[in-house]
Design an enzyme around this catalytic site. Sequence first.
Site, mmCIF file in Angstrom:
data_model
loop_
_atom_site.group_PDB
_atom_site.id
_atom_site.type_symbol
_atom_site.label_atom_id
_atom_site.label_comp_id
_atom_site.label_asym_id
_atom_site.label_seq_id
_atom_site.Cartn_x
_atom_site.Cartn_y
_atom_site.Cartn_z
ATOM 1 N N GLU A 103 18.981 4.729 62.455
ATOM 2 C CA GLU A 103 17.895 4.164 62.625
ATOM 3 C C GLU A 103 16.984 4.694 63.763
ATOM 4 O O GLU A 103 15.946 4.017 64.299
ATOM 5 C CB GLU A 103 17.569 2.948 62.071
ATOM 6 C CG GLU A 103 18.446 1.772 62.904
ATOM 7 C CD GLU A 103 17.959 1.410 64.386
ATOM 8 O OE1 GLU A 103 18.050 2.150 65.233
ATOM 9 O OE2 GLU A 103 17.155 0.376 64.372
ATOM 10 N N ASP A 123 16.415 13.425 65.392
ATOM 11 C CA ASP A 123 17.177 14.438 65.139
ATOM 12 C C ASP A 123 17.474 15.453 66.229
ATOM 13 O O ASP A 123 16.414 15.920 67.024
ATOM 14 C CB ASP A 123 16.887 15.198 64.090
ATOM 15 C CG ASP A 123 16.973 14.361 62.650
ATOM 16 O OD1 ASP A 123 17.252 12.929 62.734
ATOM 17 O OD2 ASP A 123 16.764 14.742 61.558
ATOM 18 N N GLY A 180 17.486 4.661 66.923
ATOM 19 C CA GLY A 180 17.515 3.966 68.395
ATOM 20 C C GLY A 180 16.561 2.701 68.165
ATOM 21 O O GLY A 180 16.283 2.316 69.091
ATOM 22 N N ASP A 196 21.086 5.647 56.662
ATOM 23 C CA ASP A 196 20.040 6.423 57.451
ATOM 24 C C ASP A 196 18.890 5.583 56.888
ATOM 25 O O ASP A 196 18.338 5.779 55.527
ATOM 26 C CB ASP A 196 19.915 7.957 57.104
ATOM 27 C CG ASP A 196 19.124 8.561 57.736
ATOM 28 O OD1 ASP A 196 18.567 8.037 58.594
ATOM 29 O OD2 ASP A 196 19.048 10.018 57.900
#
Length: 501
Positions: free
Chosen positions: A304, A327, A306, A266
Amino acid sequence: MRHLLTALVLTTSLTAPALAQTRFDGVWLFDRADPNPGVTMLQVASAGGRITGAVTTEWYGPVTMQNARLEQGVLTFEVRNLNDREHPTRTWTVRRTAKGVQLDGQLWQSKIDTGGRRGTVRDAETRAFRFRTLPAWAPVEQVALAPTPPMGWSSWNKFAEKIDDKTIRAMADAMVSTGLRDAGYRYVNIDDGWQGTRGADGRIRPNAHFPDMKALADYVHSKGLKLGIYSSPGPRTCAGFEGSYGHVQQDAQTFAEWGVDYLKYDLCSGEYFYADADTVKRSYAEMGAALKATGRAFVYSLCEYGRFDVGAWGRQVGGHLWRTTGDITDDYATMARIGFDRNGKPEHAGPNGFNDPDMLEIGNGGMSEAEYTTHMTLWAMSAAPLLMGHDLRQTPAAMLRLLENREVIAVDQDTKGVQGKAVRKDGTLEIWSKPLADGAVAVALFNRGEAGARMEVRAADAGFATIVSARDLWRGAAVATDALGFDVPAHGALMLRIEGK
Ligand code: GLA
């Protein structure tokens, strides 16, 4: 950068005439700053009327001053504000106080309001952020570990960082007892919040809530399941835990030794270091290569949000799924925005590489049954990874029916790996189709409106001249092909499997 600043501070203090300096010049140390972004040091140097400097943080390393100036005795400057398009820069200020300096500003969502004391050049060296360079770009050969979209569970949506060994074991148990494992859900993924500190050797250790990761992996494996874990290419994860910056190969090795099978990587604080397509790609390739070098099979999940058209290069870094958005939250508006409109380009999806519109919220209670039906239908039609995000010990029967419907799962898991898309739109009504490996076509009817609506399916929606048979997958029953008209509730969906010619 570090050397430049140290040099500037040194030169100015040794050679520049006193008058050219400001009252802010030098090194200032911060010992009690808020953890995010964790300010540790301020360095200021002035020469020839020009002020330069940086604020060192635990999350983002040195944040460089732009356009530094004195405004009524206050040191004022701009900083790059991460990826905030509305406020690409933020203005920070430094004031002199009786004890030293007061620094105020904001970075992304974190307010900075902290006092610092004088330090020395030696302190500056001790606290200097240790940059590391990314390897040059080199593609990572993809391992064929996700012929169909990964299925499982992840801790984040329900538990956030409040997770522990016991809860993860309980989820593995529940995955089996509910029948979800046998319906196809395999990965038990620990998201952010498991990390402790690094040992003297740099090796990451789990925090006190996870006494023995290897034992946990063994337990999960003993249930016929696989274990996932989470890290970031930045120094800090999104929830502020230790990231893999500077420890990429070492962390991959540690995860392999623990017996982990899946990594979600992430971007988080890494976005300050890797802020363009080239560096983001290289940072994901670095971990992709490190996972591969362990010799253990890892499903690799790129998170990441998109950016930089990740679907176009996700496979080239060894990725199997890549997030297409920020999110998800447990409400219809967010789920629908992501699922309908930000679910990535269908041409990027296929066996071993899938667009990931984020984890499921089914079972968390924020949506109606019709809305959760839309959620599951949309994800299955999109060949999206199916990662549940609720407490598996408490799955209401209606939610279990949504999650466990094998005919719906079969559409998601179809080996052709095609991401379905809208073939017809009429206001808030959408008809989607997804060609399947055996020649049949899944067709979904979505009513995004606020009132129930009558919707009709035509053979052309499925790319056929004539419909031969149709089956309602949520009802688990055949439907007559001469009248394919349905009442679809507000925010609801219907899903069919159609054979035709
Ligand atoms: C980001 C990700 C989420 C979750 C959190 C954890 O927001 O997009 O899915 O992993 O970080 O901190």
